[in-house]
Design a protein around this motif. Structure first.
Motif, mmCIF file in Angstrom:
data_model
loop_
_atom_site.group_PDB
_atom_site.id
_atom_site.type_symbol
_atom_site.label_atom_id
_atom_site.label_comp_id
_atom_site.label_asym_id
_atom_site.label_seq_id
_atom_site.Cartn_x
_atom_site.Cartn_y
_atom_site.Cartn_z
ATOM 1 N N MET A 1 0.843 -1.187 0.000
ATOM 2 C CA MET A 1 0.000 0.000 0.000
ATOM 3 C C MET A 1 0.890 1.254 0.000
ATOM 4 O O MET A 1 1.790 1.394 0.810
ATOM 5 C CB MET A 1 -0.869 -0.010 1.258
ATOM 6 N N LYS A 2 0.612 2.168 -0.918
ATOM 7 C CA LYS A 2 1.406 3.393 -1.006
ATOM 8 C C LYS A 2 0.860 4.433 -0.039
ATOM 9 O O LYS A 2 -0.347 4.564 0.140
ATOM 10 C CB LYS A 2 1.380 3.939 -2.424
ATOM 11 N N GLN A 3 1.773 5.166 0.552
ATOM 12 C CA GLN A 3 1.376 6.208 1.484
ATOM 13 C C GLN A 3 1.195 7.526 0.751
ATOM 14 O O GLN A 3 1.717 7.732 -0.350
ATOM 15 C CB GLN A 3 2.434 6.357 2.570
ATOM 16 N N ILE A 4 0.460 8.425 1.388
ATOM 17 C CA ILE A 4 0.216 9.747 0.785
ATOM 18 C C ILE A 4 1.528 10.506 0.639
ATOM 19 O O ILE A 4 1.730 11.257 -0.314
ATOM 20 C CB ILE A 4 -0.786 10.536 1.645
ATOM 21 N N VAL A 5 2.449 10.318 1.564
ATOM 22 C CA VAL A 5 3.734 11.021 1.517
ATOM 23 C C VAL A 5 4.483 10.694 0.235
ATOM 24 O O VAL A 5 5.223 11.514 -0.298
ATOM 25 C CB VAL A 5 4.574 10.662 2.762
ATOM 26 N N HIS A 6 4.262 9.538 -0.294
ATOM 27 C CA HIS A 6 4.928 9.130 -1.528
ATOM 28 C C HIS A 6 4.532 10.039 -2.698
ATOM 29 O O HIS A 6 5.324 10.262 -3.615
ATOM 30 C CB HIS A 6 4.573 7.670 -1.844
ATOM 31 N N TYR A 7 3.327 10.579 -2.666
ATOM 32 C CA TYR A 7 2.833 11.402 -3.770
ATOM 33 C C TYR A 7 3.191 12.875 -3.629
ATOM 34 O O TYR A 7 2.988 13.649 -4.551
ATOM 35 C CB TYR A 7 1.308 11.259 -3.894
ATOM 36 N N LEU A 8 3.691 13.302 -2.480
ATOM 37 C CA LEU A 8 4.073 14.697 -2.305
ATOM 38 C C LEU A 8 5.387 14.975 -3.036
ATOM 39 O O LEU A 8 6.301 14.162 -3.008
ATOM 40 C CB LEU A 8 4.228 15.032 -0.824
ATOM 41 N N PRO A 9 5.494 16.146 -3.677
ATOM 42 C CA PRO A 9 6.735 16.460 -4.385
ATOM 43 C C PRO A 9 7.875 16.792 -3.431
ATOM 44 O O PRO A 9 7.663 17.042 -2.243
ATOM 45 C CB PRO A 9 6.364 17.669 -5.240
ATOM 46 N N ASP A 10 9.071 16.825 -3.958
ATOM 47 C CA ASP A 10 10.245 17.172 -3.161
ATOM 48 C C ASP A 10 10.217 18.656 -2.800
ATOM 49 O O ASP A 10 9.476 19.458 -3.378
ATOM 50 C CB ASP A 10 11.527 16.874 -3.937
ATOM 51 N N TRP A 11 11.085 19.037 -1.865
ATOM 52 C CA TRP A 11 11.096 20.416 -1.398
ATOM 53 C C TRP A 11 11.534 21.383 -2.493
ATOM 54 O O TRP A 11 11.180 22.559 -2.463
ATOM 55 C CB TRP A 11 11.986 20.549 -0.162
ATOM 56 N N GLU A 12 12.285 20.898 -3.473
ATOM 57 C CA GLU A 12 12.716 21.776 -4.565
ATOM 58 C C GLU A 12 11.518 22.311 -5.348
ATOM 59 O O GLU A 12 11.523 23.453 -5.826
ATOM 60 C CB GLU A 12 13.664 21.045 -5.517
ATOM 61 N N VAL A 13 10.498 21.488 -5.473
ATOM 62 C CA VAL A 13 9.298 21.909 -6.201
ATOM 63 C C VAL A 13 8.608 23.050 -5.453
ATOM 64 O O VAL A 13 8.142 24.012 -6.069
ATOM 65 C CB VAL A 13 8.340 20.715 -6.396
ATOM 66 N N TYR A 14 8.560 22.953 -4.147
ATOM 67 C CA TYR A 14 7.947 24.023 -3.358
ATOM 68 C C TYR A 14 8.766 25.311 -3.451
ATOM 69 O O TYR A 14 8.203 26.403 -3.524
ATOM 70 C CB TYR A 14 7.800 23.601 -1.892
ATOM 71 N N MET A 15 10.072 25.196 -3.457
ATOM 72 C CA MET A 15 10.910 26.381 -3.592
ATOM 73 C C MET A 15 10.731 27.025 -4.965
ATOM 74 O O MET A 15 10.678 28.252 -5.089
ATOM 75 C CB MET A 15 12.384 26.023 -3.369
ATOM 76 N N GLN A 16 10.628 26.214 -6.002
ATOM 77 C CA GLN A 16 10.404 26.756 -7.342
ATOM 78 C C GLN A 16 9.063 27.472 -7.414
ATOM 79 O O GLN A 16 8.959 28.554 -7.999
ATOM 80 C CB GLN A 16 10.464 25.637 -8.378
ATOM 81 N N ALA A 17 8.044 26.889 -6.822
ATOM 82 C CA ALA A 17 6.727 27.530 -6.819
ATOM 83 C C ALA A 17 6.781 28.845 -6.054
ATOM 84 O O ALA A 17 6.157 29.835 -6.455
ATOM 85 C CB ALA A 17 5.695 26.597 -6.206
ATOM 86 N N PHE A 18 7.531 28.874 -4.965
ATOM 87 C CA PHE A 18 7.686 30.109 -4.197
ATOM 88 C C PHE A 18 8.306 31.198 -5.059
ATOM 89 O O PHE A 18 7.810 32.326 -5.105
ATOM 90 C CB PHE A 18 8.553 29.833 -2.973
ATOM 91 N N PHE A 19 9.379 30.876 -5.766
ATOM 92 C CA PHE A 19 10.042 31.874 -6.601
ATOM 93 C C PHE A 19 9.183 32.280 -7.786
ATOM 94 O O PHE A 19 9.188 33.440 -8.194
ATOM 95 C CB PHE A 19 11.396 31.354 -7.091
ATOM 96 N N VAL A 20 8.429 31.360 -8.328
ATOM 97 C CA VAL A 20 7.622 31.666 -9.517
ATOM 98 C C VAL A 20 6.443 32.565 -9.170
ATOM 99 O O VAL A 20 6.095 33.455 -9.947
ATOM 100 C CB VAL A 20 7.146 30.357 -10.186
ATOM 101 N N PHE A 21 5.835 32.363 -8.013
ATOM 102 C CA PHE A 21 4.623 33.099 -7.680
ATOM 103 C C PHE A 21 4.851 34.238 -6.686
ATOM 104 O O PHE A 21 4.341 35.341 -6.873
ATOM 105 C CB PHE A 21 3.559 32.144 -7.101
ATOM 106 N N PHE A 22 5.588 34.009 -5.647
ATOM 107 C CA PHE A 22 5.687 34.993 -4.568
ATOM 108 C C PHE A 22 6.650 36.124 -4.891
ATOM 109 O O PHE A 22 6.343 37.285 -4.635
ATOM 110 C CB PHE A 22 6.097 34.295 -3.264
ATOM 111 N N VAL A 23 7.783 35.823 -5.455
ATOM 112 C CA VAL A 23 8.786 36.855 -5.735
ATOM 113 C C VAL A 23 8.261 37.877 -6.751
ATOM 114 O O VAL A 23 8.372 39.091 -6.517
ATOM 115 C CB VAL A 23 10.124 36.216 -6.165
#
Length: 58
Positions: A1-23
């Motif tokens: 059985m796969k866990q939900i954590v397996h489907y979450l992206p890596d932290w790099e994806v969150y940092m890229q989204a931060f730079f793309v939208f917030f900055v």
């Protein structure tokens, strides 16, 4: 059985989204504030000139 954590992206994806939208949002807010401040200063100057032209109002 796969866990939900397996489907979450890596932290790099969150940092890229931060730079793309917030900055760009922060940059837009900074430059958007400048014309508002200039317009406010112009309105204050016009009010001061109209007060001096008409004299003190009682």
């Amino acid at each position: 059985m796969k866990q939900i954590v397996h489907y979450l992206p890596d932290w790099e994806v969150y940092m890229q989204a931060f730079f793309v939208f917030f900055v760009p949002y922060v940059i837009w807010k900074l430059f958007n504030h400048i014309p508002v401040a200039e317009e406010k200063n112009e309105n204050e100057i016009v009010k001061e000139k109209s007060k001096t032209a008409t004299g003190p109002s009682d």
